[in-house]
Scaffold this motif. Structure first.
Motif, short mmCIF file in Angstrom:
data_model
loop_
_atom_site.label_atom_id
_atom_site.label_comp_id
_atom_site.label_asym_id
_atom_site.label_seq_id
_atom_site.Cartn_x
_atom_site.Cartn_y
_atom_site.Cartn_z
N VAL B 45 41.92 117.27 85.46
CA VAL B 45 40.78 116.43 85.85
C VAL B 45 40.16 116.95 87.13
O VAL B 45 38.94 117.05 87.28
CB VAL B 45 41.21 114.96 86.02
N ARG B 46 41.02 117.32 88.06
CA ARG B 46 40.53 117.82 89.34
C ARG B 46 39.71 119.09 89.16
O ARG B 46 38.64 119.24 89.73
CB ARG B 46 41.70 118.08 90.30
N ILE B 47 40.20 119.99 88.33
CA ILE B 47 39.49 121.25 88.09
C ILE B 47 38.14 121.00 87.44
O ILE B 47 37.11 121.54 87.86
CB ILE B 47 40.36 122.19 87.23
N VAL B 48 38.14 120.14 86.44
CA VAL B 48 36.88 119.85 85.73
C VAL B 48 35.85 119.27 86.69
O VAL B 48 34.69 119.70 86.73
CB VAL B 48 37.13 118.87 84.56
N LEU B 49 36.28 118.31 87.53
CA LEU B 49 35.35 117.68 88.48
C LEU B 49 34.79 118.71 89.46
O LEU B 49 33.59 118.73 89.74
CB LEU B 49 36.07 116.56 89.24
N THR B 50 35.66 119.58 89.96
CA THR B 50 35.22 120.59 90.91
C THR B 50 34.22 121.54 90.28
O THR B 50 33.18 121.86 90.87
CB THR B 50 36.43 121.40 91.42
N VAL B 51 34.50 121.96 89.04
CA VAL B 51 33.60 122.88 88.35
C VAL B 51 32.24 122.23 88.13
O VAL B 51 31.19 122.84 88.35
CB VAL B 51 34.22 123.35 87.02
N ILE B 52 32.24 120.97 87.72
CA ILE B 52 30.97 120.27 87.49
C ILE B 52 30.15 120.23 88.78
O ILE B 52 28.96 120.54 88.80
CB ILE B 52 31.22 118.83 86.98
N ALA B 53 30.81 119.87 89.88
CA ALA B 53 30.11 119.78 91.16
C ALA B 53 29.53 121.13 91.56
O ALA B 53 28.35 121.22 91.95
CB ALA B 53 31.07 119.27 92.24
N LEU B 54 30.33 122.17 91.44
CA LEU B 54 29.87 123.51 91.83
C LEU B 54 28.72 123.97 90.94
O LEU B 54 27.73 124.53 91.43
CB LEU B 54 31.03 124.50 91.76
N ALA B 55 28.83 123.72 89.64
CA ALA B 55 27.79 124.13 88.71
C ALA B 55 26.49 123.43 89.04
O ALA B 55 25.40 124.03 89.03
CB ALA B 55 28.22 123.81 87.28
N PHE B 56 26.58 122.16 89.36
CA PHE B 56 25.39 121.37 89.69
C PHE B 56 24.69 121.94 90.92
O PHE B 56 23.48 122.19 90.91
CB PHE B 56 25.82 119.92 89.94
N VAL B 57 25.48 122.17 91.96
CA VAL B 57 24.92 122.71 93.20
C VAL B 57 24.31 124.09 92.93
O VAL B 57 23.20 124.40 93.39
CB VAL B 57 26.01 122.79 94.30
N GLY B 58 25.01 124.91 92.16
CA GLY B 58 24.52 126.26 91.88
C GLY B 58 23.21 126.22 91.12
O GLY B 58 22.25 126.92 91.45
N LEU B 59 23.14 125.35 90.12
CA LEU B 59 21.97 125.28 89.25
C LEU B 59 20.74 124.73 89.97
O LEU B 59 19.64 125.26 89.86
CB LEU B 59 22.31 124.40 88.04
#
Lengths: 347, 308
Positions: B45-59
């Motif tokens: 869960v932690r990894i998924v949340l982190t990836v979502i946040a990073l992807a959002f910021v990147g995009l």
């Protein structure tokens, strides 16, 4: 410097912080203004300093009107409750501040400033902290810096607002003795505000007990402790047990029973009988006018105290009495109480 | 005296014999639990949340930023520099710098005065003033610009007076400055008010009791105590002043080489399909944003340090 406060009144909106207060502080004295919060003691100190102005009344320094002068011109050393050290200046610059802001003829050359600051840091025993910033100091060290800073302007009056309030008990005791010593070394008249009776009684030449914007009693520490002038002073200084009594025909009654105690000149009517717990002896219940049931016995340090619920009084009255060593008291035991020393005030 | 000694001696012995085992017991309990982090979410869960946040910021933030520089340098260095040294572009840069300089200084002074009076004194209307300072945050910049047009425009409230004295405000530098000041009004004051309120007046009282004058107290005590927060406010104020589009767009009149600030110039270039030139100027604003971010991080660090 003699400080005369004459008929000073100060209101904050509808709240009377000071109500017609008069007080004389003699040269070289160390006076403590003692009282609970909201008693007006800090307001009085700030009025003497010139940080606050009274609505009416006078303040005189050596007979001269002080109210016409601002705090800048009064040359008083003020030690603030939380020290109010300049956070962006190191200890040396904090102490030097009062010398650096001088203008014109009073301005000292840099070498003289350095010499004076070093002398002060030595006096308050923190020479080695000169380069530190306030955030890097302990409470006791900040207190010393605040004092050195206030002394830098060579004040004739030193005003201290709860100077030990923010310190832990051990440091407080240590600094208290040191401050007393310092006061004796310097040609200064000191006024100290505190809510800590122990502090006031130990430090001061005279104690001014304040309550509700009025002065309740002025006297030496011994006087205010042993001979409280009002019930307020008795309650506030030292431990107090209070009995709701009544004076009828020149005799003292408790719950309808004659106590055989001296009403001390209090007129007929409801009265309060006040005594120190250590001045109350336990006695045989059948032979004493005041008796009650032991609720519990507590031990703290060398003393033991019994909570006693009194018989025959209207409503539950619980008092504390000293228990002599070697006497065992089980909760529920009936005991008599005999006050050796007591004061009676009209209620 | 003897009795007292006995009592206290007894108490101490009692306390020691009981205190020791309980202390041991406690440290034992701590030892077994130490090292187990208080976290309930499973690793996945932690990894998924982190990836979502990073992807959002990147995009939404990273990609546009990269695009700006990519588009600006698409035709190489020469085209990039040429776009920046074009007379209209230089004029826009110059105007933006002038407007920002005036607005920042004006709001620096206002912010200091407002924060000082709000934090250190009691006066009627104080709450109202605090609310009013926030107004530019809640009003659309276009509305702000429009208000100035209605006040100072050729049909405006003060039109006759301004014409008589031959003063031009709208479609000229004063209008752009006014609109920018309005929009950047809260930054410095907002930054200073809470800090000054927290610091209270004790240090000022101490300074005055030591013989300092009001002015001397301000410059020796009040100002140094808020210098980092002040700089922080100025930084944000400056970034906003240079980037402001809406309010300035309404009052500027879009006169090329005269009343176009950088944001307006970028829009014009873009609308004329001069993409490289448009993105070249835009890259300057993006660069400003990056510099602001770095300076902001440093200042935040300084502020946190002072807070200790």
């Amino acid at each position: 410097m003699t400080i005369d406060v004459v008929g000073v009144t100060k209101r904050f909106k509808t709240f009377a912080a000071l109500d017609n207060v008069s007080l004389t502080i003699r040269t070289g004295e160390l006076v403590a203004l003692l009282g609970p919060s909201g008693s007006g003691k800090t307001t009085l100190l700030r009025i003497i300093a010139g940080l606050e102005w009274p609505d009416s009344g006078e303040v005189r320094f050596d007979g001269e009107d002080a109210l016409s002068r601002s705090v800048r011109e009064r040359n008083v050393g003020f030690v603030f409750q939380h020290y109010a050290l300049f956070r962006h200046m190191n200890v040396f610059e904090n102490v030097a501040f009062g010398l650096r802001v001088r203008r014109g003829a009073d301005k000292l050359p840099e070498a003289a400033i350095r010499a004076k600051v070093n002398e002060l840091l030595h006096l308050v025993q923190i020479d080695w902290l000169a380069e530190r910033y306030p955030a890097q100091l302990s409470g006791g060290q900040r207190q010393r810096v605040a004092l050195a800073r206030a002394l830098a302007i060579s004040p004739k009056v030193l005003l201290l607002d709860e100077p030990f309030g923010a310190l832990d008990a051990k440091v407080r005791k240590e600094l208290r003795r040191w401050l007393r010593h310092l006061h004796e070394e310097l040609p200064v008249t000191s006024v100290l505000v505190t809510h800590d009776q122990e502090e006031a009684l130990e430090l001061a030449d005279r104690v001014v007990v304040m309550g509700h914007g009025k002065i309740e009693q002025v006297g030496s520490p011994g006087e205010v402790y042993d001979n409280p002038a009002t019930a307020f002073v008795h309650d506030f200084i030292g431990e107090t047990i209070a009995l709701p009594g009544e004076v009828k025909g020149g005799a003292l009654y408790l719950g309808g029973r004659a106590l055989g105690l001296d009403p001390q000149g209090v007129a007929d009517g409801p009265a309060r009988i006040l005594a120190r717990p250590h001045d109350v002896d336990l006695a045989d219940p059948s032979a004493s006018a005041i008796s009650g049931k032991v609720l519990s016995v507590r031990t703290f340090g060398p003393t033991r105290r019994a909570d006693v619920q009194l018989n025959g009084s209207s409503g539950p009255v619980v008092v504390e009495a000293a228990v002599p060593h070697g006497q065992d008291l089980a909760p529920g035991t009936e005991v008599g109480l005999k006050p050796r020393r007591y004061k009676v005030f009209a209620a | 005296m003897n009795a007292l000694d006995q009592t206290s001696g007894h108490t101490v012995a009692h306390g020691a014999s009981e205190g020791l085992p309980s202390a041991l017991e406690q440290s034992h309990t701590y030892a077994t639990h130490r090292g187990r982090p208080v976290r309930t979410e499973p690793r996945a869960v932690r990894i998924v949340l982190t990836v979502i946040a990073l992807a959002f910021v990147g995009l939404f933030i990273g990609l546009p930023l990269v695009t700006v520089f990519y588009e600006a340098f698409k035709r190489g260095w020469q085209a990039y520099v040429a776009a920046l040294v074009a007379p209209d572009a230089l004029a826009a840069i110059q105007l933006t710098l002038i407007v920002a300089a005036i607005s920042v200084v004006a709001n620096l002074l206002f912010g200091l005065v407002a924060a000082w009076s709000i934090a250190k004194f009691e006066f009627p209307g104080k709450t109202f003033l605090i609310t009013l300072i926030d107004l530019p945050f809640s009003v659309s910049p276009v509305v702000a610009g429009l208000v100035y047009v209605l006040l100072f425009g050729s049909q405006g409230l003060f039109a006759a007076y301004l014409q008589a004295w031959d003063i031009k405000i709208i479609f000229a530098l004063p209008g752009i400055v006014l609109a920018t000041i309005f929009v950047t009004f809260p930054f410095v004051a907002r930054e200073l008010i809470p800090l000054m309120q927290e610091q209270g007046t004790a240090e000022e009282e101490a300074a005055i009791s030591l013989g300092a004058s009001g002015l001397s107290t301000f410059f020796r005590v009040t100002l140094p105590n808020v210098k980092w927060a002040l700089l922080y406010g100025v930084l944000l104020c400056n970034a906003r002043a240079m980037g402001e589009f809406g309010a300035v767009s309404v009052v500027s009149g879009h006169v090329r080489g005269l009343t176009n600030t950088m944001p307006l110039h970028i829009e014009i270039l873009y609308n004329e399909y001069q993409f490289v030139a448009s993105f070249a100027v835009a890259s300057l604003l993006a660069l400003l944003a990056l510099v602001t971010l770095i300076a902001k991080t440093i200042l935040e660090h300084r502020l946190a340090e002072e807070d200790r």
